[in-house]
Design a protein around this motif. Structure first.
Motif: not given
Length: 322
Positions: A163-175
């Protein structure tokens, strides 16, 4: 044992070859500056030389990867500075909207500016370095943030990311980067952590904003909506939330800065190790220029003397013994 003329010739020829070979080796050392050109030059030095070269190779690898990572971290800091400026401007706009004697047209102008800086935030969130998205986690070839076509202010739920105004298409994996043997350090920030206020991300299930954290896009969107609606209560709440969102950005930026400083320190250390290893390698491999020059001169003198002696002996005939 009687030394015949033939035996003398063979001995002189052998000696001449030996002196010539030694002279050639000395000239090679003088030309290359290296006293260890072949394993046979000093077999006892081969093992330490190979070990030192391997260590140097590892140090060069560390320096190369840390240099690239540090460049990326510095580029990321530039984007975070831009985000900080955006949030600061949003607070100024909201303060003006709350305190000023504004009419509908004035509020519309302020709301439009909020909408514009939200687009700037989207550009910063989708920032790239070297053709890779900075805030997409491992999905660095995918645009991390897009607008949500199904967004409805009436249905907004901070516990449901759909329901948020923007969607995230990445992931939670940090480098993570290995800055020395066994020591890893995180060198990036993921978009869900920085812009959505959630440290975990599961695309298969709705995600929630964590307590005390903020969705920067949602805060700007709600700020615009509050100004357009001239909702004083909502604007007061939005001003506080904008400050919280700005603080979230500053906190993560500070953490990234500390890690960048650690990488710089590690690079300085590896540079020092590299200098030491090169000195060790030099002791095994490099020739002393003065010693080499003197040895070449002496060997050339010996070679010339051998040539003269051989020439004189070669001129002897049976008549010299009569």
């Amino acid at each position: 044992m009687k030394a015949t003329q033939g035996t003398t010739y063979r001995m002189l020829g052998s000696r001449l070859n030996t002196v010539a070979t030694q002279l050639e080796e000395l000239r090679s050392i003088g030309a290359t500056g290296k006293k260890l050109n072949n394993p046979s030059d000093d077999p006892a030095s081969i093992r330490p030389v190979l070990n030192t070269r391997k260590q140097l190779s590892n140090v060069d690898r560390y320096l190369e990867t840390m240099g690239k990572s540090l460049d990326t971290m510095q580029a990321t800091d530039g984007h975070l500075e831009h985000v900080e400026n955006i949030m600061q401007r949003a607070k100024e706009i909201m303060t003006n909207a709350i305190n000023g004697s504004l009419n509908d047209a004035d509020r519309s102008v302020l709301a439009d500016e909020i909408a514009q800086i939200r687009k700037e935030l989207l550009d910063a969130a989708n920032g790239m370095v070297g053709g890779k998205y900075l805030f997409a986690g491992y999905e660095e070839d995918t645009v991390p943030f897009v607008t949500n076509p199904a967004y409805d202010p009436a249905l907004y739920d901070p516990t449901d990311s759909t329901t948020w105004p923007y969607l995230y298409q990445g992931d939670e994996n940090s480098t993570s980067l290995e800055i020395t043997t066994g020591e890893l350090i995180q060198v990036n920030l993921t978009g869900n952590d920085l812009f959505f206020g959630t440290s975990s991300w599961d695309p298969a299930n709705p995600n929630s904003i964590e307590p005390g954290r903020y969705d920067l896009f949602a805060e700007l969107t709600q700020a615009e909506e509050a100004i357009r609606a001239n909702d004083q209560t909502a604007m007061q709440t939005s001003l506080a939330d904008l400050e919280g969102a700005a603080e979230q950005n500053r906190r993560l930026r500070s953490q990234l800065g500390n890690r960048a400083s650690r990488v710089e320190t590690a690079m300085d250390y590896q540079e020092g190790v590299r200098v030491d290893l090169k000195q060790i390698l030099s002791r095994y491999e490099d020739a002393d220029a003065i010693e080499s020059f003197n040895a070449i001169v002496q060997q050339e003198t010996a070679f010339q003397a051998a040539l003269n002696v051989t020439a004189k002996v070669s001129q002897l005939s049976i008549l010299d013994f009569i």
